[in-house]
Design a protein around this motif. Structure first.
Motif, PDB file in Angstrom:
ATOM      1  N   UNK A   1      40.030  49.305  55.170  1.00  0.00           N
ATOM      2  CA  UNK A   1      39.439  48.093  54.617  1.00  0.00           C
ATOM      3  C   UNK A   1      40.444  47.479  53.654  1.00  0.00           C
ATOM      4  N   UNK A   2      41.228  46.517  54.162  1.00  0.00           N
ATOM      5  CA  UNK A   2      42.269  45.898  53.329  1.00  0.00           C
ATOM      6  C   UNK A   2      41.664  45.116  52.180  1.00  0.00           C
ATOM      7  N   UNK A   3      40.571  44.407  52.415  1.00  0.00           N
ATOM      8  CA  UNK A   3      39.984  43.561  51.382  1.00  0.00           C
ATOM      9  C   UNK A   3      39.488  44.376  50.195  1.00  0.00           C
ATOM     10  N   UNK A   4      39.009  45.593  50.470  1.00  0.00           N
ATOM     11  CA  UNK A   4      38.486  46.428  49.391  1.00  0.00           C
ATOM     12  C   UNK A   4      39.570  47.235  48.694  1.00  0.00           C
ATOM     13  N   UNK A   5      40.790  47.205  49.234  1.00  0.00           N
ATOM     14  CA  UNK A   5      41.870  47.966  48.612  1.00  0.00           C
ATOM     15  C   UNK A   5      42.342  47.318  47.326  1.00  0.00           C
ATOM     16  N   UNK A   6      42.192  45.980  47.231  1.00  0.00           N
ATOM     17  CA  UNK A   6      42.667  45.248  46.063  1.00  0.00           C
ATOM     18  C   UNK A   6      41.473  44.735  45.259  1.00  0.00           C
ATOM     19  N   UNK A   7      41.651  44.632  43.947  1.00  0.00           N
ATOM     20  CA  UNK A   7      40.566  44.152  43.098  1.00  0.00           C
ATOM     21  C   UNK A   7      40.431  42.629  43.226  1.00  0.00           C
ATOM     22  N   UNK A   8      39.319  42.060  42.763  1.00  0.00           N
ATOM     23  CA  UNK A   8      39.121  40.603  42.894  1.00  0.00           C
ATOM     24  C   UNK A   8      40.132  39.770  42.107  1.00  0.00           C
ATOM     25  N   UNK A   9      40.809  40.354  41.135  1.00  0.00           N
ATOM     26  CA  UNK A   9      41.812  39.612  40.377  1.00  0.00           C
ATOM     27  C   UNK A   9      43.094  39.394  41.175  1.00  0.00           C
ATOM     28  N   UNK A  10      43.244  40.106  42.269  1.00  0.00           N
ATOM     29  CA  UNK A  10      44.405  39.909  43.139  1.00  0.00           C
ATOM     30  C   UNK A  10      44.119  38.724  44.051  1.00  0.00           C
ATOM     31  N   UNK A  11      44.919  37.659  43.906  1.00  0.00           N
ATOM     32  CA  UNK A  11      44.660  36.416  44.642  1.00  0.00           C
ATOM     33  C   UNK A  11      45.375  36.352  45.977  1.00  0.00           C
ATOM     34  N   UNK A  12      46.457  37.090  46.110  1.00  0.00           N
ATOM     35  CA  UNK A  12      47.245  36.962  47.341  1.00  0.00           C
ATOM     36  C   UNK A  12      48.110  38.198  47.503  1.00  0.00           C
ATOM     37  N   UNK A  13      48.126  38.754  48.728  1.00  0.00           N
ATOM     38  CA  UNK A  13      48.990  39.888  49.073  1.00  0.00           C
ATOM     39  C   UNK A  13      49.546  39.647  50.469  1.00  0.00           C
ATOM     40  N   UNK A  14      50.861  39.503  50.564  1.00  0.00           N
ATOM     41  CA  UNK A  14      51.519  39.356  51.859  1.00  0.00           C
ATOM     42  C   UNK A  14      52.379  40.598  52.116  1.00  0.00           C
ATOM     43  N   UNK A  15      52.082  41.291  53.247  1.00  0.00           N
ATOM     44  CA  UNK A  15      52.939  42.408  53.669  1.00  0.00           C
ATOM     45  C   UNK A  15      54.075  41.937  54.581  1.00  0.00           C
ATOM     46  N   UNK A  16      53.948  40.725  55.137  1.00  0.00           N
ATOM     47  CA  UNK A  16      54.951  40.124  56.024  1.00  0.00           C
ATOM     48  C   UNK A  16      55.214  40.980  57.274  1.00  0.00           C
ATOM     49  N   UNK A  17      54.173  41.596  57.805  1.00  0.00           N
ATOM     50  CA  UNK A  17      54.358  42.387  59.028  1.00  0.00           C
ATOM     51  C   UNK A  17      53.878  41.638  60.277  1.00  0.00           C
ATOM     52  N   UNK A  18      53.627  40.337  60.143  1.00  0.00           N
ATOM     53  CA  UNK A  18      53.203  39.549  61.302  1.00  0.00           C
ATOM     54  C   UNK A  18      54.439  39.053  62.061  1.00  0.00           C
ATOM     55  N   UNK A  19      54.241  38.739  63.329  1.00  0.00           N
ATOM     56  CA  UNK A  19      55.301  38.202  64.181  1.00  0.00           C
ATOM     57  C   UNK A  19      54.788  36.942  64.878  1.00  0.00           C
TER      58      UNK A  19
ATOM     59  N   UNK B   1      49.393  36.836  56.733  1.00  0.00           N
ATOM     60  CA  UNK B   1      47.975  36.975  56.423  1.00  0.00           C
ATOM     61  C   UNK B   1      47.799  37.599  55.051  1.00  0.00           C
ATOM     62  N   UNK B   2      46.831  37.097  54.346  1.00  0.00           N
ATOM     63  CA  UNK B   2      46.522  37.600  53.009  1.00  0.00           C
ATOM     64  C   UNK B   2      45.626  38.828  53.134  1.00  0.00           C
ATOM     65  N   UNK B   3      46.020  39.935  52.493  1.00  0.00           N
ATOM     66  CA  UNK B   3      45.224  41.161  52.537  1.00  0.00           C
ATOM     67  C   UNK B   3      44.192  41.235  51.433  1.00  0.00           C
ATOM     68  N   UNK B   4      44.159  40.263  50.526  1.00  0.00           N
ATOM     69  CA  UNK B   4      43.158  40.278  49.468  1.00  0.00           C
ATOM     70  C   UNK B   4      41.848  39.685  49.977  1.00  0.00           C
ATOM     71  N   UNK B   5      40.848  39.670  49.108  1.00  0.00           N
ATOM     72  CA  UNK B   5      39.530  39.154  49.504  1.00  0.00           C
ATOM     73  C   UNK B   5      39.520  37.639  49.602  1.00  0.00           C
ATOM     74  N   UNK B   6      40.565  36.933  49.119  1.00  0.00           N
ATOM     75  CA  UNK B   6      40.539  35.476  49.044  1.00  0.00           C
ATOM     76  C   UNK B   6      41.056  34.800  50.304  1.00  0.00           C
ATOM     77  N   UNK B   7      41.663  35.537  51.203  1.00  0.00           N
ATOM     78  CA  UNK B   7      42.135  34.989  52.486  1.00  0.00           C
ATOM     79  C   UNK B   7      43.037  33.779  52.305  1.00  0.00           C
ATOM     80  N   UNK B   8      43.978  33.873  51.387  1.00  0.00           N
ATOM     81  CA  UNK B   8      44.937  32.791  51.167  1.00  0.00           C
ATOM     82  C   UNK B   8      46.133  32.959  52.104  1.00  0.00           C
ATOM     83  N   UNK B   9      45.886  32.716  53.375  1.00  0.00           N
ATOM     84  CA  UNK B   9      46.925  32.895  54.376  1.00  0.00           C
ATOM     85  C   UNK B   9      47.999  31.813  54.246  1.00  0.00           C
ATOM     86  N   UNK B  10      49.229  32.172  54.642  1.00  0.00           N
ATOM     87  CA  UNK B  10      50.335  31.224  54.566  1.00  0.00           C
ATOM     88  C   UNK B  10      50.108  30.069  55.540  1.00  0.00           C
ATOM     89  N   UNK B  11      50.758  28.948  55.269  1.00  0.00           N
ATOM     90  CA  UNK B  11      50.615  27.757  56.109  1.00  0.00           C
ATOM     91  C   UNK B  11      51.831  27.518  56.997  1.00  0.00           C
TER      92      UNK B  11
END
Length: 678
Positions: free
Chosen positions: A151-169, A174-184
């Motif tokens: 559960x990626x969303x539950x791994x980070x606390x709500x204060x985390x606004x954005x997490x990019x692992x950059x493993x997409x191709x 994709x944002x791994x936090x609960x806020x879903x701030x995906x790149x554009x």
């Protein structure tokens, strides 16, 4: 002489008692150790066959983090050196992480899991990590029926606004936090970054972050930004992260100037930049973080403070760029320009003077004043970026240092792995695989060794019990034998109830115990020989020849008793010498069969050879399992037999000495003395 033998026996008994006490102490210590270690054997869920303890060491012996840390996602790197990929599911869906109490499951998610390359990257939310202390986490795996629980969303606390692992191709990050701030925008993948894959920036292909409501930055608010960076070259004024407000000119830029990281904050048209520190070398990975709080903006490089500037962040709600400057796409404020047609038709338009110069405009129709000039754009950062995180609070310094150490190349001093533990030892795991690979000839040898082991244990138990009974019976007999005053045959008169002795009465219980003594049986032979030589009414006198004959009869009894003590000991010698050779025979035959099968199939494969070789070695292990206990038991029993044999020989000498003393020709007749006394 008798006192010398008594002292020798006392010393031997004391030594045996000391050995027995030491053995009992060791056994009690072992039992206590098992009792103390029992709580550590608790198992979170028996459906998982394997578990491993992971120690997070923030103490002085590890990462030496003294600042507060708190709850933080911990990167767990798995590889062949610390994890059995063959025992887990191919997709890693059976991974589970449990807190140190072995009761509380922890939230986690998998960034990468490759069972073929034996590599995995897992983020685990570890609660309340204390500075200068150790924390423990249990990793469970080995359950083929388990379903994915990451559960990626539950791994980070709500204060985390954005997490990019950059493993997409081929897709935006994709944002791994609960806020879903995906790149554009889609970034160029960078293979082999510091944590899996990263993003490669050329200065011309920035990654666009959305202008989402959750990413709105309030004026003077707290803020934390962190990422792993690897510059490709030394660049002047290169923007790594940029966010500007085109209407007000306010902005925030994190970048590198000739290799030196900086942070620049613009408020009300005034730009403030942190001081320059030591530059970082191109082509090397570094953890860079920025913390803003209470009017102070601090840069942290590799977990250590690098530079700071006294400034408050401006209010920002625009898009942000990674690897570019937003000033390159929009001005800080538009420049006002007059419309030519409107100027020609306006009555307030200035007229030309006769010398060709423009006449001044009317006071009430002055031309519009131009706005401030556009902010010059910085160059885009060229290099690799990995693990971008943004939070709306000021993270503690200890957490930033924890991330820099735990995610970097020096993670070994922070995170360590113990050996694997299994729920069952004989019916599962490697041993089960080995037993399944044992061939028929190996089972035949193992069966023979099992029979030998059973016989040797029966013999050891039987002999130990017999020798202990002999030692006790001999002690009872010698106690009463030394009380005999003038008639050596008085303990062998055959009374069932009681026999008179010099120092007291021989009870029925002692008489029964004494009859099973090896010393009594030898004494019985001597007493019988003495009675045979005495005629009724004659003085009990023995000649030297008679004493020698009686001594010979006693020696024959000694030989029989020694044979009785050593009875069945040959079984142990066979087990000691024959067990390893039988095991070696089974191993050699098993190896021959394994290599013959490989030659027949023509497939030289380590995975095909290993089970057969391991199964062949089981026979050797079985042989040693027979020989080693038999060897220990044999040595123990031999020492007991030597003690009893020494007691027998000492008793024969003592008996012959008393016999010569009591029945010599110059000894006064005790009957005459009694008659004279009467």
């Amino acid at each position: 002489m008798m006192m010398g033998w008594d002292k020798m026996r006392t010393v031997r008994r004391g030594a045996r008692r000391a050995v027995a006490n030491a053995t009992a102490t060791l056994v009690l210590a072992w039992v206590a150790a098992l009792a103390l270690s029992a709580p550590a054997q608790a198992w979170w869920n028996d459906e998982w066959q394997l578990r491993k303890k992971i120690t997070i060491d923030a103490s002085a012996t590890g990462a030496n983090i003294t600042d507060p840390i708190g709850t933080t996602p911990v990167l767990i790197r798995l590889h062949t050196g610390n994890f059995r990929f063959a025992s887990a599911k191919d997709d890693g869906s059976d991974l589970r992480f449990v807190a140190g109490d072995d009761k509380t499951p922890l939230k986690y998610h998998v960034e990468k899991y490759d069972s073929l390359l034996s590599e995995a990257l897992v983020w685990v939310a570890v609660p309340n990590v204390q500075p200068g202390a150790k924390a423990e986490v249990w990793l469970y795996y080995g359950n083929k029926k388990a379903v994915a629980a990451a559960d990626a969303k539950a791994t980070y606390d709500p204060d985390t606004l954005l997490v990019y692992h950059f493993n997409e191709r081929g897709t935006p990050s994709l944002d791994s936090s609960v806020w879903a701030n995906n790149a554009q925008s889609v970034g160029q993948p960078a293979e082999g970054a510091i944590i899996g894959n990263g993003v490669r920036l050329t200065g011309q292909n920035p990654v666009t972050l959305p202008a989402a409501p959750s990413l709105t930055q309030p004026a003077g608010g707290a803020f934390t930004w962190s990422a792993w960076i690897r510059p490709a070259a030394v660049q002047p004024n290169a923007a790594l992260y940029s966010r500007r407000d085109g209407a007000t000119g306010d902005g925030l830029v994190i970048g590198l100037d000739n290799g030196a990281p900086f942070v620049e904050v613009t408020n009300a048209g005034t730009a403030q930049r942190s001081g320059a520190g030591a530059p970082i070398a191109p082509g090397t990975w570094h953890h860079l973080a920025m913390i803003a709080n209470n009017g102070q903006v601090t840069l942290v490089l590799d977990g250590n403070p690098y530079a700071s500037v006294a400034a408050s962040l401006p209010a920002l709600n625009t898009v942000a760029l990674i690897g570019g400057d937003t000033a390159a796409t929009s001005s800080a404020a538009p420049i006002a320009q007059a419309d030519p047609s409107a100027a020609a038709q306006s009555p307030a338009a200035p007229a030309a003077d006769g010398d060709g110069t423009a006449a001044p405009a009317a006071d009430d129709a002055a031309a519009a004043a131009p706005a401030p000039a556009a902010v010059p754009a910085m160059a885009g950062f060229a290099g690799d970026v990995d693990e971008l995180q943004i939070a709306k609070i000021a993270r503690p310094a200890g957490l930033i240092k924890f991330a820099a150490i735990g995610q970097g190349p020096d993670t070994a001093k922070l995170i360590s792995f113990s050996v694997d533990e299994e729920t069952a030892s004989w019916l599962s795991g490697y041993f089960a695989v080995i037993l399944k690979s044992v061939t028929l000839d190996g089972w035949v040898v193992i069966g023979v060794l099992v029979i030998m082991a059973a016989l040797s244990w029966v013999v050891m138990v039987d002999r130990a019990g017999y020798l202990n009974r002999q030692a006790k019976a001999n002690a009872v007999f010698m106690t009463h034998f030394r009380e005999v005053a003038d008639d050596l045959t008085m303990l062998d008169r055959g009374e069932d109830a009681e026999v008179a002795t010099l120092g007291g009465r021989l009870s029925a219980a002692d008489a029964k115990a004494m009859k099973s003594s090896s010393l009594y049986r030898i004494y019985h032979i001597g007493a019988g020989e003495i009675r045979h030589r005495f005629r009724s009414g004659t003085a009990p006198v023995l000649s030297g020849a008679s004493i020698a004959a009686i001594r010979a009869a006693l020696d024959s009894g000694v030989v029989k008793e020694i044979q009785r003590l050593n009875r069945l000991m040959v079984v142990l010698t066979i087990a000691i010498s024959g067990g390893p050779f039988l095991g070696l025979l089974g191993t050699v035959v098993g190896v021959m069969i394994t290599f013959a099968a490989i030659a027949a199939s023509g497939d030289v494969n380590v995975n095909a050879i290993a089970p057969g070789i391991a199964a062949a070695l089981v026979a050797t292990v079985a042989g040693l399992g027979v020989a080693i206990p038999a060897l220990f038991g044999y040595n123990y029993l031999i020492s007991k037999i030597k003690d009893l044999t020494s007691d027998i020989q000492v008793f024969v000498d003592e008996f012959v000495t008393k016999m010569a003393e009591f029945y010599s020709a110059d000894r006064p007749d005790p009957t005459a003395h009694r008659m004279a006394a009467e």
